[in-house]
Design a protein around this motif. Sequence first.
Motif, short mmCIF file in Angstrom:
data_model
loop_
_atom_site.label_atom_id
_atom_site.label_comp_id
_atom_site.label_asym_id
_atom_site.label_seq_id
_atom_site.Cartn_x
_atom_site.Cartn_y
_atom_site.Cartn_z
N SER A 1 0.84 -1.19 0.00
CA SER A 1 0.00 0.00 0.00
C SER A 1 0.88 1.25 0.00
O SER A 1 1.89 1.30 0.71
CB SER A 1 -0.90 -0.01 1.24
OG SER A 1 -1.53 1.25 1.40
N GLN B 1 -3.71 -2.46 -3.31
CA GLN B 1 -4.56 -2.67 -2.16
C GLN B 1 -4.12 -3.95 -1.47
O GLN B 1 -3.86 -4.95 -2.14
CB GLN B 1 -6.02 -2.79 -2.57
CG GLN B 1 -6.63 -1.50 -3.10
CD GLN B 1 -8.08 -1.69 -3.50
OE1 GLN B 1 -8.43 -1.68 -4.66
NE2 GLN B 1 -8.95 -1.88 -2.51
N VAL B 2 -4.04 -3.92 -0.16
CA VAL B 2 -3.55 -5.09 0.57
C VAL B 2 -4.62 -5.72 1.46
O VAL B 2 -4.35 -6.72 2.13
CB VAL B 2 -2.29 -4.75 1.40
CG1 VAL B 2 -1.13 -4.39 0.48
CG2 VAL B 2 -2.57 -3.61 2.37
N GLN B 3 -5.81 -5.14 1.47
CA GLN B 3 -6.92 -5.77 2.17
C GLN B 3 -8.22 -5.36 1.51
O GLN B 3 -8.28 -4.38 0.79
CB GLN B 3 -6.93 -5.42 3.65
CG GLN B 3 -7.18 -3.98 3.99
CD GLN B 3 -7.06 -3.72 5.48
OE1 GLN B 3 -5.99 -3.82 6.07
NE2 GLN B 3 -8.17 -3.38 6.12
N ALA C 1 -8.31 -6.64 -3.11
CA ALA C 1 -6.87 -6.68 -2.83
C ALA C 1 -6.13 -7.73 -3.65
O ALA C 1 -5.05 -7.46 -4.19
CB ALA C 1 -6.64 -6.90 -1.34
N SER D 1 -5.55 -6.66 -7.14
CA SER D 1 -4.65 -5.52 -7.15
C SER D 1 -3.20 -5.95 -6.98
O SER D 1 -2.30 -5.48 -7.69
CB SER D 1 -5.04 -4.54 -6.03
OG SER D 1 -4.19 -3.42 -6.00
N VAL D 2 -2.94 -6.88 -6.07
CA VAL D 2 -1.58 -7.39 -5.85
C VAL D 2 -1.09 -8.12 -7.10
O VAL D 2 0.06 -7.96 -7.51
CB VAL D 2 -1.54 -8.31 -4.62
CG1 VAL D 2 -0.20 -9.04 -4.53
CG2 VAL D 2 -1.80 -7.52 -3.35
N ARG E 1 2.94 -6.14 3.44
CA ARG E 1 2.15 -5.13 4.13
C ARG E 1 2.53 -5.14 5.59
O ARG E 1 3.26 -6.03 6.04
CB ARG E 1 0.66 -5.44 4.01
CG ARG E 1 0.29 -6.84 4.44
CD ARG E 1 -1.17 -6.94 4.83
NE ARG E 1 -1.45 -6.11 5.98
CZ ARG E 1 -2.67 -5.66 6.30
NH1 ARG E 1 -3.69 -5.95 5.53
NH2 ARG E 1 -2.86 -4.92 7.38
N THR F 1 -7.53 -9.50 7.94
CA THR F 1 -7.07 -8.48 7.00
C THR F 1 -5.96 -9.00 6.11
O THR F 1 -5.50 -8.28 5.21
CB THR F 1 -6.58 -7.23 7.75
OG1 THR F 1 -5.38 -7.54 8.47
CG2 THR F 1 -7.64 -6.71 8.70
N ALA G 1 -6.17 -11.62 1.49
CA ALA G 1 -5.73 -11.55 0.10
C ALA G 1 -4.49 -12.40 -0.13
O ALA G 1 -4.31 -12.98 -1.22
CB ALA G 1 -5.45 -10.10 -0.30
#
Length: 272
Positions: A118, A146-148, A152, A155-156, A175, A182, A185
Amino acid sequence: SSDLEITNFTNHYRSGHLYFTLRDAESCVKAVMFRSHAQRLKFLPQEGMNVIAAASAALYERDGAFQIYVTDLQPDGTGGKALALEQLKKKLTAMGVFDAASKRPLPAMPKKIGVITSDTGAALQDVKNVIGRRYPIGHLLVYPAQVQGDAAAASVCRAIAAAERDSCDVLIVGRGGGASETLEAFNTEQVVMAIYNCTVPVVSAVGHETDWTLADAAADLRAPTPSAAAELAVPDVRQMLQQVQDCSRRLENAMQQQFRQKAQELERLRSE
């Protein structure tokens, strides 16, 4: 509805459709889950499993039988997510995703270091600080992700693909720590396979010392924190300079010793 038990379960492997009966305390009904919905499940339904189902009801005209068409299933109870995670872990283990033999060494002196995390979290600043101190000659490329949350995982994966296109030499994916929910992902098949298939060596840094994810297991190297990942991903220039200086001193001492030895041999030859 909830409090449903799966019975008469059949996985039609050729078509990908799932056929089963849903039973509660009072009644039962035949159910089908077509491949388009079944392939999105995060777990494999099993005989006797309690589930929560989303479905629509209709009359199957050919047989004149009432049945329901299931669009989503979730394991019922607090152990549902743990079960889905354990099933995915077994599947990926059987595929060799976590095998030690597939781990690649990190480059000794990477030119491009990619960081996937992030852009608003403390993790990115930690990585920047460590690499800036240890390895200022490296080129740091940041790929915000995005990491959560629900988006996410995708996005990763997009960030990993972008880092591959940019020919990074090593990747840090991670992250800061957080509650286990959380970190979901990094326990998805999507992210794990993106790391496993990545053409660039990956250092994972998902969470803290006690937080292990499937992404950690798939990475080439696992670090407990982003700062630790940065230390593993790059060498320390100060140590490298110290090693060069040590080598230079040893070389100079060896040369002086050779000069002295040859001078003594020359003096001996002259006196004979």
